[in-house]
Motif scaffolding. Structure first.
Motif, PDB file in Angstrom:
ATOM      1  N   VAL A  15       0.858  -1.189   0.000  1.00 51.02           N
ATOM      2  CA  VAL A  15       0.000   0.000   0.000  1.00 51.02           C
ATOM      3  C   VAL A  15       0.893   1.238   0.000  1.00 51.02           C
ATOM      4  O   VAL A  15       1.887   1.300   0.740  1.00 51.02           O
ATOM      5  CB  VAL A  15      -0.931   0.005   1.230  1.00 51.02           C
ATOM      6  CG1 VAL A  15      -1.751   1.289   1.298  1.00 51.02           C
ATOM      7  CG2 VAL A  15      -1.841  -1.222   1.211  1.00 51.02           C
ATOM      8  N   THR A  16       0.564   2.214  -0.818  1.00 47.18           N
ATOM      9  CA  THR A  16       1.313   3.467  -0.833  1.00 47.18           C
ATOM     10  C   THR A  16       0.900   4.309   0.370  1.00 47.18           C
ATOM     11  O   THR A  16      -0.289   4.434   0.671  1.00 47.18           O
ATOM     12  CB  THR A  16       1.043   4.256  -2.125  1.00 47.18           C
ATOM     13  OG1 THR A  16       1.413   3.452  -3.245  1.00 47.18           O
ATOM     14  CG2 THR A  16       1.839   5.546  -2.148  1.00 47.18           C
ATOM     15  N   HIS A  17       1.878   4.881   1.049  1.00 45.13           N
ATOM     16  CA  HIS A  17       1.598   5.731   2.196  1.00 45.13           C
ATOM     17  C   HIS A  17       2.156   7.116   1.958  1.00 45.13           C
ATOM     18  O   HIS A  17       3.279   7.279   1.483  1.00 45.13           O
ATOM     19  CB  HIS A  17       2.221   5.145   3.478  1.00 45.13           C
ATOM     20  CG  HIS A  17       2.115   6.068   4.656  1.00 45.13           C
ATOM     21  ND1 HIS A  17       3.200   6.479   5.400  1.00 45.13           N
ATOM     22  CD2 HIS A  17       1.031   6.688   5.193  1.00 45.13           C
ATOM     23  CE1 HIS A  17       2.789   7.287   6.343  1.00 45.13           C
ATOM     24  NE2 HIS A  17       1.499   7.439   6.254  1.00 45.13           N
ATOM     25  N   ALA A  18       1.342   8.127   2.266  1.00 46.07           N
ATOM     26  CA  ALA A  18       1.790   9.511   2.181  1.00 46.07           C
ATOM     27  C   ALA A  18       1.342  10.233   3.442  1.00 46.07           C
ATOM     28  O   ALA A  18       0.277   9.952   3.996  1.00 46.07           O
ATOM     29  CB  ALA A  18       1.190  10.187   0.949  1.00 46.07           C
ATOM     30  N   THR A  19       2.158  11.164   3.899  1.00 48.88           N
ATOM     31  CA  THR A  19       1.799  11.923   5.097  1.00 48.88           C
ATOM     32  C   THR A  19       0.842  13.062   4.777  1.00 48.88           C
ATOM     33  O   THR A  19       0.196  13.614   5.659  1.00 48.88           O
ATOM     34  CB  THR A  19       3.051  12.490   5.775  1.00 48.88           C
ATOM     35  OG1 THR A  19       3.773  13.292   4.830  1.00 48.88           O
ATOM     36  CG2 THR A  19       3.954  11.361   6.267  1.00 48.88           C
ATOM     37  N   ALA A  20       0.753  13.418   3.499  1.00 47.79           N
ATOM     38  CA  ALA A  20      -0.175  14.454   3.035  1.00 47.79           C
ATOM     39  C   ALA A  20      -0.587  14.107   1.610  1.00 47.79           C
ATOM     40  O   ALA A  20       0.029  13.248   0.967  1.00 47.79           O
ATOM     41  CB  ALA A  20       0.483  15.835   3.085  1.00 47.79           C
ATOM     42  N   ALA A  21      -1.641  14.752   1.137  1.00 47.69           N
ATOM     43  CA  ALA A  21      -2.132  14.468  -0.213  1.00 47.69           C
ATOM     44  C   ALA A  21      -1.039  14.725  -1.241  1.00 47.69           C
ATOM     45  O   ALA A  21      -0.518  15.845  -1.323  1.00 47.69           O
ATOM     46  CB  ALA A  21      -3.350  15.333  -0.524  1.00 47.69           C
ATOM     47  N   PRO A  22      -0.671  13.722  -2.029  1.00 40.05           N
ATOM     48  CA  PRO A  22       0.393  13.912  -3.019  1.00 40.05           C
ATOM     49  C   PRO A  22      -0.103  14.679  -4.236  1.00 40.05           C
ATOM     50  O   PRO A  22      -1.302  14.688  -4.546  1.00 40.05           O
ATOM     51  CB  PRO A  22       0.772  12.476  -3.394  1.00 40.05           C
ATOM     52  CG  PRO A  22      -0.473  11.689  -3.162  1.00 40.05           C
ATOM     53  CD  PRO A  22      -1.169  12.328  -2.006  1.00 40.05           C
ATOM     54  N   ASP A  23       0.820  15.307  -4.923  1.00 44.67           N
ATOM     55  CA  ASP A  23       0.480  16.024  -6.152  1.00 44.67           C
ATOM     56  C   ASP A  23       0.274  15.033  -7.297  1.00 44.67           C
ATOM     57  O   ASP A  23       0.853  13.936  -7.307  1.00 44.67           O
ATOM     58  CB  ASP A  23       1.600  16.999  -6.527  1.00 44.67           C
ATOM     59  CG  ASP A  23       1.768  18.116  -5.501  1.00 44.67           C
ATOM     60  OD1 ASP A  23       0.755  18.489  -4.877  1.00 44.67           O
ATOM     61  OD2 ASP A  23       2.909  18.597  -5.332  1.00 44.67           O
ATOM     62  N   GLY A  24      -0.548  15.422  -8.256  1.00 45.65           N
ATOM     63  CA  GLY A  24      -0.691  14.650  -9.480  1.00 45.65           C
ATOM     64  C   GLY A  24      -1.511  13.388  -9.365  1.00 45.65           C
ATOM     65  O   GLY A  24      -1.437  12.518 -10.227  1.00 45.65           O
ATOM     66  N   VAL A  25      -2.299  13.257  -8.304  1.00 42.89           N
ATOM     67  CA  VAL A  25      -3.132  12.066  -8.115  1.00 42.89           C
ATOM     68  C   VAL A  25      -4.601  12.469  -8.105  1.00 42.89           C
ATOM     69  O   VAL A  25      -4.994  13.404  -7.410  1.00 42.89           O
ATOM     70  CB  VAL A  25      -2.804  11.348  -6.790  1.00 42.89           C
ATOM     71  CG1 VAL A  25      -3.779  10.199  -6.538  1.00 42.89           C
ATOM     72  CG2 VAL A  25      -1.372  10.842  -6.797  1.00 42.89           C
ATOM     73  N   GLN A  26      -5.406  11.770  -8.904  1.00 42.89           N
ATOM     74  CA  GLN A  26      -6.863  11.906  -8.819  1.00 42.89           C
ATOM     75  C   GLN A  26      -7.430  10.567  -8.360  1.00 42.89           C
ATOM     76  O   GLN A  26      -7.144   9.533  -8.955  1.00 42.89           O
ATOM     77  CB  GLN A  26      -7.462  12.327 -10.158  1.00 42.89           C
ATOM     78  CG  GLN A  26      -7.227  13.791 -10.493  1.00 42.89           C
ATOM     79  CD  GLN A  26      -8.108  14.290 -11.626  1.00 42.89           C
ATOM     80  OE1 GLN A  26      -8.702  13.510 -12.367  1.00 42.89           O
ATOM     81  NE2 GLN A  26      -8.195  15.610 -11.755  1.00 42.89           N
ATOM     82  N   ALA A  27      -8.216  10.619  -7.319  1.00 45.62           N
ATOM     83  CA  ALA A  27      -8.710   9.401  -6.690  1.00 45.62           C
ATOM     84  C   ALA A  27      -9.934   8.848  -7.406  1.00 45.62           C
ATOM     85  O   ALA A  27     -10.746   9.599  -7.943  1.00 45.62           O
ATOM     86  CB  ALA A  27      -9.054   9.684  -5.233  1.00 45.62           C
TER      87      ALA A  27
END
Length: 274
Positions: free
Chosen positions: A57-69
């Motif tokens: 699973v990808t984990h990020a501490t904040a919303a990453p740029d360039g991603v649309q869910a």
């Protein structure tokens, strides 16, 4: 799991606490690929961090740029929603569906921060953490049939999903099932205390009450019979159960008390929703 993941983008889980973690665990067990999930959380608990790492699973501490869910699943506490939502707006695309499990936060509140989008309000309860919850859900008019099916599959990993007709009904769902586990736990406390007063050792009274309620719940879960029929099955005319029920089912017994309790919880849910 059919229809759980979407070609429109990843499943973005915002918040990996108790409820979010339970949902993630359920998704993975049900066949969702870890690589289809992005968790946004500044500091997941150790058990969740391991689950994330072990399953790709990808984990990020904040919303990453360039991603649309494809799906944004909001599993954060209501009191932090005001701060959490604005940075997530970049994740919302034309095909995104937003799912919120934050009590008291309306569709209008979410739209104010994330814009007009397909959005579902859902109200699970704490037994979801062991896969035995029940969730009430309401979808706004922008949610397509395919998106509703997708959300249904994501929610049902924690137990049955019941869709309601209006957003206002979510407040009643909150009062009945969202808060409901606490009522059952308090019932155990009351039964145990009454047993102590009847002469049992306190720890024995608690064990008896706890296992009785757990067992009755499991019987209710497995039996096709209505609750009223199960009650009648236990009640012999003129017996001990009938004597107790004559008190509990009196005009001033449990029903009017529950009517007041549910009304109070619903009223508070409405106040929280503004």
């Amino acid at each position: 799991m059919t229809n759980a993941a979407s070609a429109s983008g990843p499943i973005v889980l915002v918040g990996a606490g108790n409820m979010g973690g339970a949902m993630l665990s359920g998704w993975l067990k049900s066949g969702v690929k870890g690589t289809d999930v992005l968790v946004v959380d500044p500091g997941p608990p150790p058990a969740m961090a391991k689950l994330i790492a072990d399953n790709g699973v990808t984990h990020a501490t904040a919303a990453p740029d360039g991603v649309q869910a494809g799906v944004i699943f909001l599993a954060v506490k209501p009191q932090v929603m005001e701060a959490v939502l604005p940075p997530l707006k970049s994740l919302v695309g034309p095909n995104t569906v937003i799912v919120s499990v934050a009590a008291g936060k309306t569709l209008g509140f979410i739209e104010t921060h994330l814009g007009a989008a397909a959005t579902v309000r859902a109200m699970p309860n704490t037994p979801a953490m062991i896969g035995r919850g029940v969730t009430g859900a309401f979808a706004n008019a922008r949610v397509s049939a395919a998106q509703r099916d997708q959300v249904h599959h994501l929610l049902k990993v924690s137990g049955p999903v019941e869709w309601v007709r209006t957003e206002a009904e979510i407040d009643a769902v909150t009062a009945v099932s969202g808060s409901g586990p606490a009522y059952v736990f308090y019932l155990v406390e009351c039964m145990a205390e009454a047993g102590r007063k009847a002469g049992l050792e306190a720890d024995l009274a608690m064990r008896l009450a706890r296992e009785t309620v757990a067992g009755a719940g499991e019987l209710l879960h497995q039996s096709p019979d209505a609750a009223a029929q199960l009650r009648q099955n236990v009640t012999s005319p003129g017996g001990t159960t009938a004597a107790a029920l004559s008190v509990l089912m009196a005009d001033d017994g449990m029903q009017p008390l529950f009517d007041k309790a549910i009304a109070a919880a619903r009223s508070r849910a409405e106040e929280l929703a503004g």
